[in-house]
Design an enzyme around this catalytic site. Sequence first.
Site, mmCIF file in Angstrom:
data_model
loop_
_atom_site.group_PDB
_atom_site.id
_atom_site.type_symbol
_atom_site.label_atom_id
_atom_site.label_comp_id
_atom_site.label_asym_id
_atom_site.label_seq_id
_atom_site.Cartn_x
_atom_site.Cartn_y
_atom_site.Cartn_z
ATOM 1 N N CYS A 111 4.687 -2.982 -6.194
ATOM 2 C CA CYS A 111 3.280 -3.263 -5.892
ATOM 3 C C CYS A 111 3.167 -4.453 -4.960
ATOM 4 O O CYS A 111 3.270 -5.616 -5.385
ATOM 5 C CB CYS A 111 2.500 -3.526 -7.179
ATOM 6 S SG CYS A 111 0.733 -3.858 -6.913
ATOM 7 N N CYS B 285 0.220 -6.760 -5.743
ATOM 8 C CA CYS B 285 0.466 -7.611 -6.912
ATOM 9 C C CYS B 285 1.373 -8.785 -6.579
ATOM 10 O O CYS B 285 1.133 -9.915 -7.011
ATOM 11 C CB CYS B 285 1.107 -6.797 -8.034
ATOM 12 S SG CYS B 285 0.249 -5.281 -8.490
ATOM 13 N N ASP B 286 2.435 -8.520 -5.832
ATOM 14 C CA ASP B 286 3.516 -9.492 -5.714
ATOM 15 C C ASP B 286 3.764 -10.026 -4.310
ATOM 16 O O ASP B 286 4.597 -10.919 -4.128
ATOM 17 C CB ASP B 286 4.821 -8.867 -6.236
ATOM 18 C CG ASP B 286 4.705 -8.465 -7.697
ATOM 19 O OD1 ASP B 286 4.025 -9.177 -8.450
ATOM 20 O OD2 ASP B 286 5.291 -7.433 -8.086
#
Length: 311
Positions: free
Chosen positions: A135, A138-139
């Site tokens: 992701c 997300c990261d």
Amino acid sequence: MEEKVKLLIIGSGPAGYTAAIYAARAGLNPIMYQGLQPGGQLTITNDVENYPGYPQGINGPQMMEDFRIQAERFGTDIRYGIATDVDFSGQPHKVVIDDSKTILADAVILATGASAKWLGIESEARLNGSGVSACAVCDGFFYRGQDVAIVGAGDTACEEATYLANLCSKVYMIVRKSEMRASLIMQERVKRTPNIELIYNSVTDEILGEHTVEGVRIKNAVTGEHQVLDVKGFFVAIGHQPNSEIFKKYINHDANGYLKTVPGTSQTNVDGVFACGDVQDYVYRQAVTAAGSGCMAALDAERYLVANELH
């Protein structure tokens, strides 16, 4: 063995736990079966910095533990177990747990999530959460100003590559074939981004690093030559698989298996069965959107039970 319940929640990620919090506070006495991966995909995420309410960020497993404790505080009966079969042909709905116990439920919330597709190599699993991610949204923040690599060739991979390009110094996009399968507009967007380098006809041989990602060795499928990319992050964007297989006989779904809901609600085509989180969301796939849809599912389930004089 059979057990009759008012509301059954299948799955225990942000969607499932949020549904449980709202349902328990509404006096629905929800029963939750956590599934194969209690806590969902966040349990393999080290740091979560984009969920509201955690200004310093939080470890993914700890966040899910906080959700669980809150759900239990209001009376949710949380159990280990996997739904192995369902019968949604009539009331009450039947759900078989671990091939041995049948739950008869007036209403069911499906929050089984989706699983990222992985390459299947040892180093990918070993470094998952330590530089390997599925992701970018997300990261990606953790790799600001650094070089990263991403594997994939579809629209999602292109979206994530351009997202990373806004944060990272260099993005290597590893494409298995001689061309991408993404839409032309997405391909052009990637090609116009100066710090994305496309590497065609290549597969990932190994992700390098003992404790964190230090590079990736790729192999040219045509020439057989190896090349090492000096990167600190490795993103896999080859798709997700919704955990919906046992529901598909009864619940309308799209070509990829994502469950369909009535727009603006969590209601499926079966009365009293609601879907929330990544099992029905192929667009956003974020913890906060999953939690929001879990709230919707609990409220929809409560209204259904009241309207049918089951609560």
